[in-house]
Design an enzyme around this catalytic site. Structure first.
Site, PDB file in Angstrom:
ATOM      1  N   ARG A 119       6.718   5.388   8.992  1.00 37.22           N
ATOM      2  CA  ARG A 119       5.711   6.186   9.688  1.00 37.22           C
ATOM      3  C   ARG A 119       6.355   6.860  10.896  1.00 37.22           C
ATOM      4  O   ARG A 119       7.345   6.377  11.436  1.00 37.22           O
ATOM      5  CB  ARG A 119       4.545   5.308  10.147  1.00 37.22           C
ATOM      6  CG  ARG A 119       3.859   4.545   9.020  1.00 37.22           C
ATOM      7  CD  ARG A 119       2.793   3.613   9.583  1.00 37.22           C
ATOM      8  NE  ARG A 119       2.067   2.895   8.539  1.00 37.22           N
ATOM      9  CZ  ARG A 119       2.396   1.686   8.087  1.00 37.22           C
ATOM     10  NH1 ARG A 119       3.446   1.061   8.614  1.00 37.22           N
ATOM     11  NH2 ARG A 119       1.685   1.096   7.143  1.00 37.22           N
TER      12      ARG A 119
ATOM     13  N   LYS B  59       2.636  -1.675  11.717  1.00 38.72           N
ATOM     14  CA  LYS B  59       1.287  -1.917  12.199  1.00 38.72           C
ATOM     15  C   LYS B  59       1.064  -3.413  12.398  1.00 38.72           C
ATOM     16  O   LYS B  59       1.575  -4.233  11.637  1.00 38.72           O
ATOM     17  CB  LYS B  59       0.263  -1.376  11.194  1.00 38.72           C
ATOM     18  CG  LYS B  59       0.197   0.152  11.139  1.00 38.72           C
ATOM     19  CD  LYS B  59      -0.913   0.608  10.211  1.00 38.72           C
ATOM     20  CE  LYS B  59      -1.063   2.120  10.222  1.00 38.72           C
ATOM     21  NZ  LYS B  59      -2.162   2.580   9.337  1.00 38.72           N
TER      22      LYS B  59
ATOM     23  N   HIS C 151       4.262  12.391   7.489  1.00 37.29           N
ATOM     24  CA  HIS C 151       3.668  11.500   6.488  1.00 37.29           C
ATOM     25  C   HIS C 151       3.905  12.043   5.081  1.00 37.29           C
ATOM     26  O   HIS C 151       3.925  11.277   4.115  1.00 37.29           O
ATOM     27  CB  HIS C 151       2.174  11.329   6.754  1.00 37.29           C
ATOM     28  CG  HIS C 151       1.686   9.936   6.541  1.00 37.29           C
ATOM     29  ND1 HIS C 151       2.065   8.874   7.339  1.00 37.29           N
ATOM     30  CD2 HIS C 151       0.873   9.407   5.596  1.00 37.29           C
ATOM     31  CE1 HIS C 151       1.487   7.765   6.909  1.00 37.29           C
ATOM     32  NE2 HIS C 151       0.775   8.059   5.851  1.00 37.29           N
TER      33      HIS C 151
ATOM     34  N   ARG D 211       6.963  10.595   3.856  1.00 34.37           N
ATOM     35  CA  ARG D 211       6.687   9.209   3.454  1.00 34.37           C
ATOM     36  C   ARG D 211       6.086   9.185   2.049  1.00 34.37           C
ATOM     37  O   ARG D 211       6.501   8.394   1.197  1.00 34.37           O
ATOM     38  CB  ARG D 211       5.731   8.589   4.466  1.00 34.37           C
ATOM     39  CG  ARG D 211       5.263   7.162   4.161  1.00 34.37           C
ATOM     40  CD  ARG D 211       4.449   6.678   5.361  1.00 34.37           C
ATOM     41  NE  ARG D 211       3.659   5.490   5.108  1.00 34.37           N
ATOM     42  CZ  ARG D 211       4.100   4.239   5.238  1.00 34.37           C
ATOM     43  NH1 ARG D 211       5.350   4.026   5.587  1.00 34.37           N
ATOM     44  NH2 ARG D 211       3.307   3.207   5.035  1.00 34.37           N
TER      45      ARG D 211
ATOM     46  N   HIS E  48       2.822  -1.662   3.611  1.00 35.20           N
ATOM     47  CA  HIS E  48       1.397  -1.696   3.309  1.00 35.20           C
ATOM     48  C   HIS E  48       0.896  -3.136   3.264  1.00 35.20           C
ATOM     49  O   HIS E  48       1.513  -3.990   2.623  1.00 35.20           O
ATOM     50  CB  HIS E  48       1.113  -1.043   1.951  1.00 35.20           C
ATOM     51  CG  HIS E  48       1.179   0.445   1.985  1.00 35.20           C
ATOM     52  ND1 HIS E  48       1.404   1.208   0.857  1.00 35.20           N
ATOM     53  CD2 HIS E  48       1.033   1.329   3.003  1.00 35.20           C
ATOM     54  CE1 HIS E  48       1.404   2.486   1.189  1.00 35.20           C
ATOM     55  NE2 HIS E  48       1.178   2.583   2.483  1.00 35.20           N
TER      56      HIS E  48
ATOM     57  N   TYR F 272       0.274   6.116  -5.249  1.00 32.93           N
ATOM     58  CA  TYR F 272       1.486   6.830  -5.637  1.00 32.93           C
ATOM     59  C   TYR F 272       1.725   6.773  -7.136  1.00 32.93           C
ATOM     60  O   TYR F 272       2.419   7.633  -7.681  1.00 32.93           O
ATOM     61  CB  TYR F 272       2.694   6.271  -4.864  1.00 32.93           C
ATOM     62  CG  TYR F 272       2.542   6.460  -3.386  1.00 32.93           C
ATOM     63  CD1 TYR F 272       2.514   7.728  -2.829  1.00 32.93           C
ATOM     64  CD2 TYR F 272       2.381   5.371  -2.532  1.00 32.93           C
ATOM     65  CE1 TYR F 272       2.347   7.910  -1.469  1.00 32.93           C
ATOM     66  CE2 TYR F 272       2.221   5.544  -1.169  1.00 32.93           C
ATOM     67  CZ  TYR F 272       2.192   6.815  -0.645  1.00 32.93           C
ATOM     68  OH  TYR F 272       2.021   7.006   0.697  1.00 32.93           O
TER      69      TYR F 272
END
Length: 315
Positions: free
Chosen positions: A166, A190, A261, A264, A287, A296
């Site tokens: 990110r 995150k 992004h 990404r 994730h 994806y």
């Protein structure tokens, strides 16, 4: 329950209107903000978004928080819908409301949690725009030259595409986070979750050129250990990285206009097209749920379908 400090104008208005019953608006927002920041460990950006949504909800309520019920929640969301808010925005705000009411219930401010009765449609998941592999190569090649900015921009593009990190993760990288011997970068994701992400030789070469020939020319006393710097020597910010990516994409004919992004998304799609399994891609991207990674697979199928329709004589 009260918190120290002077009352804001919203609190004073509430006290005038409702005779001092219950908590003041600013007290509620302050307590909820501290919970999000220190207990949930959410980013400052996410905390601001949550508090903006809850502030809107409390404005709609216009009464002490004890009076918040599911009817008020539904009225508030209906008003958002009538104002033309997107479905994804409504879904996000409903989720925020549920987090807020659950917190208020745990604090004893609400006898019941009305958020449990609040339903919302799932936000539509549009397939992200991605580069094909030839376009990705052209984007990397668009940043060429020996000036510090060109060396930095090439290293940024190569690392974004090589790792799928990110933009916030890239900006937070320090020089020591790059393990050149193992071709791995240590990323803080995150929720302050750390992960190691591999990268290849093109990214390594670009990083070495930047760190040896570019970064020393921009480094200042206040630069600290930041891997990527701005022209004034400070740690690079997300806005600068976005401008770098947009400028590179603008030089590639037919490339979709997207930000970091998008690189990404492209990295994840190309990994799956190359045979990587979904769990590995999930771990690389950081994730928390496999559901976030599964989009994806749909991107790859759509690209395959488009190629089939273009190439097969009986498509």
């Amino acid at each position: 329950m009260r918190f120290g400090g002077r009352l804001g104008w919203h609190d004073r208005l509430w006290l005038l209107q409702w005779g001092g019953a219950g908590l003041g608006r600013d007290e509620v927002l302050g307590a909820f903000g501290r919970y999000l920041r220190f207990e949930r460990d959410l980013s400052p950006h996410t905390v601001r978004a949550y508090l903006t949504d809850v502030s809107s909800l409390l404005d709609h309520l216009n009464r002490p928080v004890e009076d918040l019920d599911v009817a008020v929640l539904r009225e508030w969301l209906a008003g958002q819908h009538d104002a033309g808010k997107a479905r994804a925005t409504l879904a996000r705000r409903a989720a925020c409301a549920r987090t807020f009411t659950a917190y208020c219930h745990r604090q004893g401010w609400l006898a019941e949690d009305p958020g449990l009765l609040l339903g919302s449609a799932k936000a539509p998941r549009d397939l992200p725009a991605v580069l094909d592999q030839e376009q990705a190569q052209e984007v990397m090649d668009s940043a060429s030259g020996v000036e510090p900015k060109e060396l930095r921009d090439r290293a940024i593009l190569e690392l974004l595409y090589a790792t799928g990190v990110r933009v916030s993760e890239l900006c937070g990288l320090d020089v020591d986070d790059v393990d050149r011997d193992r071709h791995v970068v240590r990323v803080m994701g995150k929720g302050r979750k750390e992960r190691s992400v591999p990268f290849g030789l093109p990214a390594l070469r670009a990083l070495d050129r930047w760190c040896i020939h570019g970064r020393p020319l921009w480094a200042r006393a206040g630069s600290g250990p930041a891997l990527f710097l701005g022209v004034r020597g400070g740690r690079i910010d997300a806005g600068t990285v976005r401008r770098v990516v947009h400028a590179a994409l603008a030089q590639v004919e037919g490339a979709p206009d997207m930000g970091p992004h998008g690189l990404r998304h492209s990295a994840a799609t190309h990994l799956l097209e190359g045979g990587a399994d979904l769990r590995s891609v999930q771990e690389l991207l950081g994730h928390a749920s496999l559901n976030s990674t599964q989009i994806y697979t749909h991107v790859s199928i759509e690209r395959l379908r488009a190629a089939y329709k273009q190439a097969h004589p009986r498509a």
